[in-house]
Design a protein around this motif. Structure first.
Motif, mmCIF file in Angstrom:
data_model
loop_
_atom_site.group_PDB
_atom_site.id
_atom_site.type_symbol
_atom_site.label_atom_id
_atom_site.label_comp_id
_atom_site.label_asym_id
_atom_site.label_seq_id
_atom_site.Cartn_x
_atom_site.Cartn_y
_atom_site.Cartn_z
ATOM 1 N N ALA A 1 7.608 31.309 -5.582
ATOM 2 C CA ALA A 1 8.101 30.071 -6.195
ATOM 3 C C ALA A 1 8.076 28.916 -5.201
ATOM 4 O O ALA A 1 9.046 28.189 -5.033
ATOM 5 N N GLN A 2 6.928 28.755 -4.533
ATOM 6 C CA GLN A 2 6.748 27.669 -3.571
ATOM 7 C C GLN A 2 5.860 26.588 -4.181
ATOM 8 O O GLN A 2 4.994 26.875 -5.003
ATOM 9 N N PRO A 3 6.046 25.323 -3.778
ATOM 10 C CA PRO A 3 5.250 24.236 -4.351
ATOM 11 C C PRO A 3 3.796 24.301 -3.890
ATOM 12 O O PRO A 3 3.470 24.981 -2.908
ATOM 13 N N PRO A 4 2.897 23.583 -4.566
ATOM 14 C CA PRO A 4 1.464 23.714 -4.294
ATOM 15 C C PRO A 4 1.020 22.973 -3.036
ATOM 16 O O PRO A 4 1.570 21.931 -2.679
ATOM 17 N N PHE A 5 -0.013 23.531 -2.397
ATOM 18 C CA PHE A 5 -0.662 22.910 -1.251
ATOM 19 C C PHE A 5 -2.158 22.818 -1.533
ATOM 20 O O PHE A 5 -2.795 23.815 -1.899
ATOM 21 N N TYR A 6 -2.734 21.613 -1.376
ATOM 22 C CA TYR A 6 -4.158 21.402 -1.636
ATOM 23 C C TYR A 6 -4.822 20.812 -0.400
ATOM 24 O O TYR A 6 -4.246 19.974 0.302
ATOM 25 N N PHE A 7 -6.057 21.245 -0.166
ATOM 26 C CA PHE A 7 -6.874 20.700 0.918
ATOM 27 C C PHE A 7 -8.032 19.958 0.262
ATOM 28 O O PHE A 7 -8.954 20.574 -0.259
ATOM 29 N N PHE A 8 -7.951 18.630 0.256
ATOM 30 C CA PHE A 8 -8.957 17.811 -0.431
ATOM 31 C C PHE A 8 -10.144 17.569 0.494
ATOM 32 O O PHE A 8 -10.185 16.597 1.242
ATOM 33 N N ASP A 9 -11.099 18.481 0.430
ATOM 34 C CA ASP A 9 -12.334 18.360 1.196
ATOM 35 C C ASP A 9 -13.411 17.773 0.278
ATOM 36 O O ASP A 9 -13.176 17.506 -0.903
ATOM 37 N N GLU A 10 -14.595 17.634 0.806
ATOM 38 C CA GLU A 10 -15.708 17.040 0.060
ATOM 39 C C GLU A 10 -15.988 17.838 -1.216
ATOM 40 O O GLU A 10 -16.105 19.070 -1.183
ATOM 41 N N GLY A 11 -16.037 17.163 -2.327
ATOM 42 C CA GLY A 11 -16.381 17.801 -3.585
ATOM 43 C C GLY A 11 -15.228 18.437 -4.340
ATOM 44 O O GLY A 11 -15.407 18.919 -5.463
ATOM 45 N N PHE A 12 -14.020 18.459 -3.743
ATOM 46 C CA PHE A 12 -12.904 19.146 -4.412
ATOM 47 C C PHE A 12 -12.332 18.318 -5.557
ATOM 48 O O PHE A 12 -12.059 18.830 -6.642
ATOM 49 N N TYR A 13 -12.154 17.020 -5.299
ATOM 50 C CA TYR A 13 -11.553 16.155 -6.306
ATOM 51 C C TYR A 13 -12.450 14.939 -6.525
ATOM 52 O O TYR A 13 -12.947 14.367 -5.559
ATOM 53 N N PRO A 14 -12.764 14.602 -7.778
ATOM 54 C CA PRO A 14 -12.113 15.022 -9.028
ATOM 55 C C PRO A 14 -12.748 16.222 -9.720
ATOM 56 O O PRO A 14 -12.386 16.514 -10.873
ATOM 57 N N ALA A 15 -13.664 16.940 -9.053
ATOM 58 C CA ALA A 15 -14.323 18.071 -9.716
ATOM 59 C C ALA A 15 -13.319 19.080 -10.264
ATOM 60 O O ALA A 15 -13.518 19.651 -11.340
ATOM 61 N N TYR A 16 -12.227 19.297 -9.525
ATOM 62 C CA TYR A 16 -11.222 20.276 -9.942
ATOM 63 C C TYR A 16 -9.910 19.596 -10.328
ATOM 64 O O TYR A 16 -8.822 20.161 -10.136
ATOM 65 N N ALA A 17 -10.013 18.401 -10.876
ATOM 66 C CA ALA A 17 -8.817 17.650 -11.275
ATOM 67 C C ALA A 17 -7.979 18.440 -12.280
ATOM 68 O O ALA A 17 -6.742 18.468 -12.196
ATOM 69 N N ASP A 18 -8.636 19.096 -13.227
ATOM 70 C CA ASP A 18 -7.903 19.851 -14.245
ATOM 71 C C ASP A 18 -7.125 21.005 -13.611
ATOM 72 O O ASP A 18 -5.971 21.268 -13.976
#
Length: 455
Positions: free
Chosen positions: A408-425
């Motif tokens: 039950a820990q909050p999310p962590f994202y690593f926004f590298d090249e191509g990650f967003y908005p490709a995986y926005a959903d």
């Protein structure tokens, strides 16, 4: 998170150095037999190692004190408790931590530090800016690699992406710039200023940081004061580097800037005091991540100019954390050691799906160890726990989501090249689940667990 080691593994002989990079990062151990009680050992982690000798009568764990240059009395407390499972040992250690440290739950600290609110049921997002990796010839501890250059997010792009995230329903977030320095990630530590010109320079970083704060988000940068590189102007002849007992400069790992050396902790503190007020004035950040402070073992330095014991190293690093936190607000570092618990707000690199997916694979392969939510029992309401940046949430890594979900820990994202908005959903869906779950349970600790069966 913690590990459970079955006592039946008897074919292993090893030297286990606590607070070295072996996963033993809390100052306690427990031995449990259901129905027979639990033994808990609390130790001064800076000067202790174990010899593990498996044989016909089971595992023998023999403690040995390392050299004590301080002349200080070292304590080793052993308690026998009426416990049924390993988490009972963790609960005992929690009572010790609460008794001897000034630990306060996250939700109570928000009143003093509003920027912390974005971490409670929010997203921790690290944005890649600029990475210039040096050519590596290869060696005994690293593979050869060509020189490479990666340009991902300009500072203005980060601010624009944060706006899109806010509009999509990500209502709480902390944005951390990664590779924002003059030559990108790592290459010039501790001489990281000014901000990278390609990404927008000091003016661009200040403007982007202000826009992110105006969204209501927390914003900061990724820094480092343990590693120093030869292409840093401050390197000189290595005068600030930690010296080994045989008078050599202490090697670190091989990263974007090539081979790094380990700064003596006294020099780490000096460079941090030189840089951090300037960074605060230039960019107005209200968060800071300082890499590796709580990820590498404590060092001794044999320099005649700045000698340090392991205890000195720990005290210097605690000062660095306290001063960083006082200046910026929210503060985090890599992995986690219990000697840092009262000096920081989050650990990055605690949550792991399996030992095979981390640097702790030795325990799984040789000892049959399994991941256990010990950290969630001791610190869950005190400190946030995330994946490592190399293992951020990603649709191709479902085990990372499950690791966050089970704790039950909050999310962590690593926004590298191509990650967003490709995986926005994916970001929106994973955030909706994990952020809600953490907000509902932020004041809770793990009190029990069960293993899932194969089906």
């Amino acid at each position: 998170e913690g590990m459970w080691v079955p006592a039946g593994i008897t074919e292993v002989k090893a030297t286990l150095k606590l607070y070295y990079v072996m996963g033993l990062w809390m100052g306690f151990w427990g031995a449990c037999r259901p129905g027979r009680g639990t033994i808990v050992g609390l130790c001064d982690h800076s000067y202790l190692q174990f010899f593990l000798d498996g044989g016909a009568h089971g595992q023998r764990w023999t403690p040995e004190w390392l050299r004590d240059p301080d002349g200080k009395s070292l304590e080793f407390e052993i308690a026998c408790i009426d416990g049924e499972c390993p988490l009972d040992a963790a609960k005992y250690f929690r009572t010790h931590e609460l008794r001897v440290k000034r630990l306060m739950p996250l939700t109570r600290r928000v009143g003093r530090l509003p920027a912390l609110r974005n971490l409670i049921g929010g997203a921790n997002i690290k944005f890649v800016n600029y990475v210039h990796r040096a050519k590596r010839e290869g060696g005994p501890d690293h593979l050869p690699a060509p020189e490479s250059l990666r340009k991902v997010y300009k500072f203005a792009d980060v601010a624009q992406t944060c706006r899109r995230l806010k509009d999509s329903g990500i209502d709480r977030a902390m944005a951390i710039f990664w590779g924002w320095g003059v030559e990108g990630y790592d290459r010039r530590h501790p001489d990281f200023l000014p901000a990278n010109a390609w990404a927008g320079g000091d003016v661009g970083l200040k403007r982007a940081s202000r826009k992110i704060r105006d969204l209501g988000f927390t914003v900061g940068g990724h820094d480092n004061y343990q590693d120093i590189y030869q292409n840093a102007p401050s390197f000189g002849k290595g005068e600030a580097v930690c010296e080994t007992a045989d008078g050599k400069l202490q090697f670190g790992g091989v990263w974007a800037g090539g081979r790094c050396y380990i700064l003596c902790s006294a020099e780490q503190l000096r460079y941090a005091r030189r840089n951090l007020p300037d960074m605060k004035n230039r960019y107005g950040w209200n968060a800071l991540f300082v890499d590796t402070i709580t990820a590498a073992h404590l060092y001794e330095c044999y320099s005649a100019v700045h000698p340090r014991t392991r205890r000195d190293d720990r005290l210097d690093k605690q000062k660095l954390m306290d001063e960083s936190r006082a200046l910026f607000g929210v503060f985090g570092s890599e992995a986690g050691f219990s000697w840092g618990a009262e000096h920081m707000d989050y650990w990055e690199g605690i949550l792991i799906p399996t030992f095979a997916a981390s640097g702790l694979h030795w325990w799984g392969e040789n000892m049959g160890a399994r991941v256990l939510p010990i950290a969630g029992t001791v610190y869950r309401d005190i400190l946030l726990a995330y994946q490592h940046q190399s293992q951020g949430l990603h649709p191709d890594r479902p085990a990372q989501f499950l690791a966050s979900l089970r704790s039950a820990q909050p999310p962590f994202y690593f926004f590298d090249e191509g990650f967003y908005p490709a995986y926005a959903d994916y970001v929106e869906r994973s955030y909706a689940v994990l952020a809600h779950l953490h907000r509902a349970t932020a004041d809770e600790i793990v009190v029990d667990h069960s293993w899932l069966s194969a089906d």
